[in-house]
Design a protein around this motif. Sequence first.
Motif, PDB file in Angstrom:
ATOM      1  N   ASN A 158       0.962  -1.172   0.033  1.00 28.87           N
ATOM      2  CA  ASN A 158      -0.033   0.036  -0.020  1.00 28.87           C
ATOM      3  C   ASN A 158       0.817   1.322  -0.016  1.00 28.87           C
ATOM      4  OD1 ASN A 158      -2.334   1.546   0.088  1.00 28.87           O
ATOM      5  ND2 ASN A 158      -2.299   1.551   2.356  1.00 28.87           N
ATOM      6  N   GLY A 159       0.680   2.039  -0.928  1.00 33.93           N
ATOM      7  CA  GLY A 159       1.356   3.426  -0.975  1.00 33.93           C
ATOM      8  C   GLY A 159       2.760   3.287  -1.546  1.00 33.93           C
ATOM      9  N   LYS A 160       3.455   2.017  -2.020  1.00 34.54           N
ATOM     10  CA  LYS A 160       4.900   2.011  -2.089  1.00 34.54           C
ATOM     11  C   LYS A 160       4.823   1.520  -3.930  1.00 34.54           C
ATOM     12  CE  LYS A 160       5.674   0.539   2.409  1.00 34.54           C
ATOM     13  NZ  LYS A 160       6.197  -0.633   3.335  1.00 34.54           N
ATOM     14  N   VAL A 161       3.878   1.429  -4.459  1.00 33.07           N
ATOM     15  CA  VAL A 161       4.048   0.908  -5.829  1.00 33.07           C
ATOM     16  C   VAL A 161       3.210   1.949  -6.935  1.00 33.07           C
ATOM     17  CG1 VAL A 161       4.457  -1.485  -5.536  1.00 33.07           C
ATOM     18  CG2 VAL A 161       1.988  -0.659  -5.670  1.00 33.07           C
ATOM     19  N   ASP A 162       3.374   3.070  -6.598  1.00 36.09           N
ATOM     20  CA  ASP A 162       2.688   4.217  -7.534  1.00 36.09           C
ATOM     21  C   ASP A 162       3.152   3.853  -8.832  1.00 36.09           C
ATOM     22  OD1 ASP A 162       1.283   4.936  -5.183  1.00 36.09           O
ATOM     23  OD2 ASP A 162       1.852   6.896  -5.203  1.00 36.09           O
ATOM     24  N   SER A 163       4.112   3.894  -9.210  1.00 34.50           N
ATOM     25  CA  SER A 163       5.052   3.989 -10.322  1.00 34.50           C
ATOM     26  C   SER A 163       4.504   2.791 -11.147  1.00 34.50           C
ATOM     27  CB  SER A 163       6.575   3.899 -10.325  1.00 34.50           C
ATOM     28  OG  SER A 163       7.262   2.867  -9.555  1.00 34.50           O
ATOM     29  N   TYR A 164       3.912   1.691 -10.629  1.00 37.69           N
ATOM     30  CA  TYR A 164       3.746   0.509 -11.290  1.00 37.69           C
ATOM     31  C   TYR A 164       2.109   0.680 -11.881  1.00 37.69           C
ATOM     32  CZ  TYR A 164       7.986  -1.836 -10.036  1.00 37.69           C
ATOM     33  OH  TYR A 164       9.447  -1.918 -10.003  1.00 37.69           O
ATOM     34  N   LEU A 165       1.548   1.649 -11.541  1.00 37.73           N
ATOM     35  CA  LEU A 165       0.013   1.657 -11.833  1.00 37.73           C
ATOM     36  C   LEU A 165      -0.190   1.719 -13.363  1.00 37.73           C
ATOM     37  CD1 LEU A 165      -1.978   3.731  -9.355  1.00 37.73           C
ATOM     38  CD2 LEU A 165      -2.070   1.160  -9.583  1.00 37.73           C
ATOM     39  N   SER A 166       0.781   2.395 -13.889  1.00 39.04           N
ATOM     40  CA  SER A 166       0.576   2.586 -15.530  1.00 39.04           C
ATOM     41  C   SER A 166       0.627   1.231 -15.934  1.00 39.04           C
ATOM     42  CB  SER A 166       1.715   3.585 -15.935  1.00 39.04           C
ATOM     43  OG  SER A 166       1.624   3.641 -17.026  1.00 39.04           O
ATOM     44  N   ILE A 167       1.650   0.572 -15.910  1.00 36.56           N
ATOM     45  CA  ILE A 167       1.932  -0.923 -16.475  1.00 36.56           C
ATOM     46  C   ILE A 167       0.886  -1.803 -16.076  1.00 36.56           C
ATOM     47  CG2 ILE A 167       3.471  -1.817 -14.875  1.00 36.56           C
ATOM     48  CD1 ILE A 167       4.771  -3.223 -17.124  1.00 36.56           C
ATOM     49  N   ILE A 168       0.292  -1.823 -14.956  1.00 38.27           N
ATOM     50  CA  ILE A 168      -0.863  -2.578 -14.592  1.00 38.27           C
ATOM     51  C   ILE A 168      -2.087  -2.188 -15.359  1.00 38.27           C
ATOM     52  CG2 ILE A 168      -2.407  -2.877 -12.618  1.00 38.27           C
ATOM     53  CD1 ILE A 168      -0.142  -2.748 -10.753  1.00 38.27           C
ATOM     54  N   ASN A 169      -2.347  -0.978 -15.537  1.00 40.45           N
ATOM     55  CA  ASN A 169      -3.452  -0.691 -16.282  1.00 40.45           C
ATOM     56  C   ASN A 169      -3.338  -0.785 -17.922  1.00 40.45           C
ATOM     57  OD1 ASN A 169      -5.849   1.326 -15.146  1.00 40.45           O
ATOM     58  ND2 ASN A 169      -3.954   1.559 -13.877  1.00 40.45           N
ATOM     59  N   ASP A 170      -2.020  -0.857 -18.427  1.00 40.92           N
ATOM     60  CA  ASP A 170      -1.773  -1.046 -19.704  1.00 40.92           C
ATOM     61  C   ASP A 170      -1.982  -2.605 -19.882  1.00 40.92           C
ATOM     62  OD1 ASP A 170      -0.882   1.449 -20.356  1.00 40.92           O
ATOM     63  OD2 ASP A 170       1.235   0.836 -20.385  1.00 40.92           O
ATOM     64  N   VAL A 171      -1.522  -3.323 -19.219  1.00 42.10           N
ATOM     65  CA  VAL A 171      -1.700  -4.714 -19.247  1.00 42.10           C
ATOM     66  C   VAL A 171      -3.167  -5.434 -19.227  1.00 42.10           C
ATOM     67  CG1 VAL A 171      -1.100  -7.083 -18.592  1.00 42.10           C
ATOM     68  CG2 VAL A 171       0.686  -5.382 -18.617  1.00 42.10           C
ATOM     69  N   THR A 172      -3.891  -4.945 -18.054  1.00 42.58           N
ATOM     70  CA  THR A 172      -5.305  -5.116 -17.596  1.00 42.58           C
ATOM     71  C   THR A 172      -6.142  -4.619 -18.611  1.00 42.58           C
ATOM     72  OG1 THR A 172      -4.407  -5.177 -15.376  1.00 42.58           O
ATOM     73  CG2 THR A 172      -6.948  -4.983 -15.624  1.00 42.58           C
ATOM     74  N   LEU A 173      -6.117  -3.540 -18.837  1.00 45.56           N
ATOM     75  CA  LEU A 173      -6.971  -2.751 -19.866  1.00 45.56           C
ATOM     76  C   LEU A 173      -7.015  -3.331 -21.203  1.00 45.56           C
ATOM     77  CD1 LEU A 173      -6.945   0.874 -18.702  1.00 45.56           C
ATOM     78  CD2 LEU A 173      -8.758  -0.703 -18.344  1.00 45.56           C
ATOM     79  N   LEU A 174      -5.818  -3.802 -21.710  1.00 46.93           N
ATOM     80  CA  LEU A 174      -5.611  -4.595 -22.970  1.00 46.93           C
ATOM     81  C   LEU A 174      -6.336  -5.884 -22.950  1.00 46.93           C
ATOM     82  CD1 LEU A 174      -4.429  -4.973 -25.855  1.00 46.93           C
ATOM     83  CD2 LEU A 174      -2.383  -5.804 -24.787  1.00 46.93           C
ATOM     84  N   LYS A 175      -6.122  -6.480 -22.044  1.00 44.67           N
ATOM     85  CA  LYS A 175      -6.723  -7.889 -21.824  1.00 44.67           C
ATOM     86  C   LYS A 175      -8.446  -7.655 -21.486  1.00 44.67           C
ATOM     87  CE  LYS A 175      -6.662 -12.293 -21.375  1.00 44.67           C
ATOM     88  NZ  LYS A 175      -6.534 -13.045 -22.728  1.00 44.67           N
ATOM     89  N   LEU A 176      -8.903  -6.654 -20.999  1.00 40.12           N
ATOM     90  CA  LEU A 176     -10.189  -6.413 -20.590  1.00 40.12           C
ATOM     91  C   LEU A 176     -10.855  -5.999 -22.158  1.00 40.12           C
ATOM     92  CD1 LEU A 176     -12.528  -6.034 -19.035  1.00 40.12           C
ATOM     93  CD2 LEU A 176     -11.970  -3.635 -18.636  1.00 40.12           C
ATOM     94  N   SER A 177     -10.223  -5.327 -22.976  1.00 43.92           N
ATOM     95  CA  SER A 177     -10.623  -4.957 -24.409  1.00 43.92           C
ATOM     96  C   SER A 177     -10.674  -6.212 -25.233  1.00 43.92           C
ATOM     97  CB  SER A 177      -9.487  -3.932 -24.846  1.00 43.92           C
ATOM     98  OG  SER A 177      -8.517  -4.525 -25.174  1.00 43.92           O
ATOM     99  N   GLN A 178      -9.845  -7.236 -24.968  1.00 45.93           N
ATOM    100  CA  GLN A 178      -9.788  -8.436 -25.584  1.00 45.93           C
ATOM    101  C   GLN A 178     -10.901  -9.423 -25.336  1.00 45.93           C
ATOM    102  OE1 GLN A 178      -6.010 -10.157 -24.939  1.00 45.93           O
ATOM    103  NE2 GLN A 178      -4.840  -8.805 -26.333  1.00 45.93           N
TER     104      GLN A 178
END
Length: 615
Positions: free
Chosen positions: A352-372
């Motif tokens: 919690n509060g320690k991986v802010d910089s990884y939110l972007s890649i999490i969204n890239d991968v997750t949203l791509l999968k969601l779109s598929q």
Amino acid sequence: LAFLTDCVNRYAAATDESQKNHIEKDGALHAFGALAEYLLNMKKYASHLEGLLVTSVFPDFNSPIGFLRCRACWMVQKFSTVKWSDDGTNLRTLIQLVLQRLSDPALPVQIEASKALRYLIESDGAEVVLLPVLPNLLSEYFRIMNEIGNDEVVAALQVIIDKFGDHIEPHAVALVNQLSVAFSNYCAVGDDDDDSAMAAAQCLECIATVLKGICMRPDLFKHLEPNLIPIILKILGNDGEFIEYLEYALDILTFLTYFPTELSPQLWEAFPLIYQSFDQYAFDYLSLMVMPLENFIGKSPDYFLAAVTSDGVKYIDLIFKIVGRTLAEDRSSESECRKALSLYMTVLHNCNGKVDSYLSIINDVTLLKLSQQVNAEMPLTRIACYQIIGSCLFYNPLLELQELEKRGVTQQVMTEWTKDAAKMEKWLPRKLTVLGMASIFHLPTSSLPQSVASQLPQIMASAVEMCENMYDDAEKKEDEEDDVLEEEEEEVDNEDEDGYGEDEDVTSETEEAYMDALNKLSGTGDISNFLVGEDWDQDGDDLDDDYTSPIDDIDQLIFLSETLTSAFQKEPEAYKQVQAALPPNVVASCQKVFAAAETQRAQIAQVKLTNAQAK
């Protein structure tokens, strides 16, 4: 059958040893054993089998002829399910006879005796005979294992360990030590010896069974690590040379990372090796790797975030490589994709509060999968994606909304999420939907993007209705469990206790016993399913009962109630407009959720008070 009966009777009637035809007797018993399934399933024959064993098999346990002693042990395996008509004396006598043969001068007899005991151990009364001699029994099995690599002998030992799990604790360290040595010895024989390779695998299964038996004593695990960690590192770190043992090693690693409260630095050495094996040769083992990885992260998130490989790669980056590659590979099943995505959840929930910089890649991968998956008939992978989005919102709603806005998908995601919420059946995605959507209300309405602000009534309605449904389900659960117990009792009462007709097929009972034995013996049976959460059917539902994280301690009723109450207090005018847009049934649901949350708070306070008084 008459001819075979004449053979064994003639042997029994001979008074002079020279008149006994030992080979004929052995052949007759072999024939009886070959017909065991048929004889046991037919009532007119089954009633005579007890007499056959007592008069023609029991005496052979003490025969001077070695192959007849061996045949007697073999017959026990074939007729272990025979119905005993006496007070249990015959069964106890048989167990004692088999125990004596464990120390027979002939190794083949010892092996057959050790295998025979496996079939008797589930019988009523077996525990009374075996428990007092358990230490000696274990010693005999290890002595036999040291003389020959036989997987059936080790499998029999596993049944004993599983049966006496509650009594294994004093012997756990010695057992694991012996099994570890045996595994190393069997491995040293080489790949050409199939029996030794199978025995080595059975040793690892036995170790897992021992760990299962002592799971309530996590303090013992640290005493087992010196024997087990070298085996795990050896299997994981030799470029796939020991891949046939990888499944068992991951099972053991799951135990070692799940039950102890702290993880040793030596155990952490396995973490980068899991990635190495995944990357180089064990991609298909992802489902078994996820649980120990999640355990590592959950037990020591600070160590996880700080740790780097010898090449300077952060451990957290290894996790993201695993997820990214899994979702990018065409050969990955949807089940494997969902397993990989759960690693994102574990990172978000524990760091919690320690991986802010990884939110972007999490969204890239997750949203791509969601779109598929937007048009997929089965919603399971979409739901898994919403779990990640919900976790991101709970982690940091402001940052997550910014990530969604950057991609211009906020309104679309929210709209589809509220639609798919009705299809969520499992507890975890429903809880994360409530926590994620409710977290949006932590933010001032002025900071919300227009795409979210315009949907606040729909988002609130989805969160409230989901929370209400979860509350109702929890209330019903206890009643449903009681109904199931009553139905089971009725089924037992309705079973026919008068035996079977002469030609009646009774294989269903035999098959049930066989499947039960398989579940107990298989390394991919009950304990693996509990710990690893296997889901081999890529179109089937996923299990979330085994997923643990800090959100387990958060009550969604209280969280939603407190969040909405705070939002209304901070911005009463804005939320009056939101409330006005809600249908009357949603307003009623809000009131129900608030009341339930108040009751929950009172219950929690009472429990804390009771615990404090007890101290």
